[in-house]
Scaffold this motif. Structure first.
Motif, short mmCIF file in Angstrom:
data_model
loop_
_atom_site.label_atom_id
_atom_site.label_comp_id
_atom_site.label_asym_id
_atom_site.label_seq_id
_atom_site.Cartn_x
_atom_site.Cartn_y
_atom_site.Cartn_z
N THR A 31 31.42 52.98 -70.43
CA THR A 31 31.44 54.43 -70.20
C THR A 31 32.80 54.88 -69.66
O THR A 31 33.25 55.98 -69.96
CB THR A 31 30.33 54.83 -69.22
OG1 THR A 31 30.42 54.04 -68.02
CG2 THR A 31 28.96 54.62 -69.85
N THR A 32 33.44 54.04 -68.86
CA THR A 32 34.78 54.36 -68.39
C THR A 32 35.73 54.58 -69.57
O THR A 32 36.47 55.57 -69.62
CB THR A 32 35.33 53.23 -67.49
OG1 THR A 32 34.54 53.14 -66.31
CG2 THR A 32 36.78 53.50 -67.11
N LEU A 33 35.70 53.67 -70.52
CA LEU A 33 36.58 53.78 -71.69
C LEU A 33 36.20 54.97 -72.54
O LEU A 33 37.08 55.70 -73.03
CB LEU A 33 36.53 52.49 -72.50
CG LEU A 33 37.08 51.25 -71.81
CD1 LEU A 33 36.89 50.01 -72.68
CD2 LEU A 33 38.56 51.43 -71.48
N ALA A 34 34.91 55.19 -72.73
CA ALA A 34 34.48 56.32 -73.56
C ALA A 34 34.92 57.65 -72.95
O ALA A 34 35.35 58.56 -73.67
CB ALA A 34 32.96 56.29 -73.72
N ASP A 35 34.85 57.76 -71.63
CA ASP A 35 35.27 58.99 -70.96
C ASP A 35 36.75 59.26 -71.16
O ASP A 35 37.18 60.42 -71.14
CB ASP A 35 34.96 58.91 -69.47
CG ASP A 35 33.47 58.98 -69.17
OD1 ASP A 35 32.71 59.37 -70.07
OD2 ASP A 35 33.07 58.63 -68.04
N ALA A 36 37.53 58.19 -71.35
CA ALA A 36 38.98 58.35 -71.56
C ALA A 36 39.34 58.44 -73.04
O ALA A 36 40.52 58.55 -73.37
CB ALA A 36 39.73 57.19 -70.90
N GLY A 37 38.34 58.35 -73.92
CA GLY A 37 38.60 58.47 -75.35
C GLY A 37 38.85 57.17 -76.06
O GLY A 37 39.24 57.16 -77.23
#
Length: 235
Positions: free
Chosen positions: A100-106
Motif C-alpha cells: 500500500t505504501t508503494l501504491a500510494d506513491a504510484g
C-alpha cells in the motif's frame, strides 16, 4: 508461483529497498520463525483491507498460523496449500504494508520477500510516477529501510497488481470480477481436488457467497467469451 505480466513500451525504473522495519509483518515473521517469506499475489478488498498470498518456507504451517494469530496487522489467516517445508498462506492485512505504501506513491510491488529479519522490496515505477517521491514515501513510512539500488528496467509490469490487471483486462472485466476471479484462482477454487470452497473465497473477500458465485460466473463468461468467440476476419 509466477505472477502474470504485461508489457509496456515506456521505460520503467526499479527501486530496490532493504527493509528491517519490524512493523512490517512479513519481516517480523521471517525473523521470529527464521524462515523465508515471499509475496505471490495480493488483492484489494472492497473494505480497504488487502488479501495477500505468501509462500513461506522453512517452518511448519501450524507455527505460522499460531504466530500470525497475535499479529496486529493480520485480521485473518488461512493455509491454502501445504508444501514440503511450509506452504502457501492467505492473509487479510489491515495494518502497515509495503504494497500500500508503494501504491500510494504510484509504484507497483514487483518483489516483496524477507529472510531471517531482512526484507527485500523491489518497486516498479511506471513512467507517470515520480521516482523521488516513491523513494521518499517508502523511507518515511518504513524508517528502518534503505534504498540500495536504482536501475532502468525493461521488465513487465506485474499483472498481480490492479494496474497490471487493468492493462490486460480492463475492457473485459469489472474491478470486482477481477478480484473475485483472481482470489478464486489463488485460493485453489479451480483446483482438483478443490482447495477452497465458494464460502471460503467469499469469506476471504468479505462478501456473501451468492455474491461471489454471481461475480465468478460473470467473470468466467467474459473470459471464455474473449477466448472462444470467433475473431473478425483480417483485412
Amino acid at each position: 508461483m509466477e505472477a502474470g505480466t504485461t508489457r509496456t513500451t515506456d521505460p520503467l525504473v526499479e527501486l530496490e529497498f532493504r527493509v528491517r522495519d519490524r512493523n512490517c509483518f512479513f519481516v517480523e515473521m521471517s525473523a521470529t520463525l527464521e524462515c523465508l517469506v515471499h509475496l505471490e499475489h495480493f488483492v484489494n478488498r472492497s473494505d480497504g483491507r488487502l488479501l495477500e498470498y505468501f509462500t513461506i518456507d522453512g517452518v511448519a504451517p501450524d507455527r505460522v498460523l499460531s504466530t500470525v494469530a497475535d499479529a496486529p496487522a493480520i485480521s485473518d489467516a488461512r493455509l491454502v496449500s501445504r508444501g514440503a517445508d511450509g506452504g502457501l498462506f492467505e492473509f487479510v492485512v489491515s495494518g502497515r504494508c509495503v504494497t500500500t505504501t508503494l501504491a500510494d506513491a504510484g509504484a507497483i510491488a514487483g518483489t516483496v520477500a524477507a529472510e531471517r529479519g531482512t526484507g527485500r522490496v523491489v518497486a516498479v515505477v511506471p513512467p507517470h510516477a515520480e521516482v523521488r517521491r516513491v523513494a521518499e514515501t517508502f523511507r518515511d513510512r518504513h524508517p528502518d529501510s534503505e534504498l540500495v539500488a536504482r536501475r532502468d528496467s525493461d521488465r513487465s509490469i506485474p499483472v498481480r497488481t490492479e494496474r497490471g490487471a487493468r492493462a490486460t483486462l480492463a475492457d473485459d472485466l469489472t474491478e470486482r470480477q477481477r478480484e473475485v476471479l483472481r482470489t478464486a484462482y489463488l485460493s485453489g477454487y479451480f483446483a482438483w481436488p478443490r482447495a477452497s470452497t465458494a464460502d471460503d473465497c467469499a469469506d476471504a473477500l468479505g462478501i456473501a457467497q451468492p455474491t461471489f458465485s454471481q461475480h465468478i460466473r460473470a467473470a468466467q463468461e467474459r473470459v471464455f467469451g474473449r477466448l472462444f468467440e470467433p475473431s473478425a476476419p483480417e483485412r
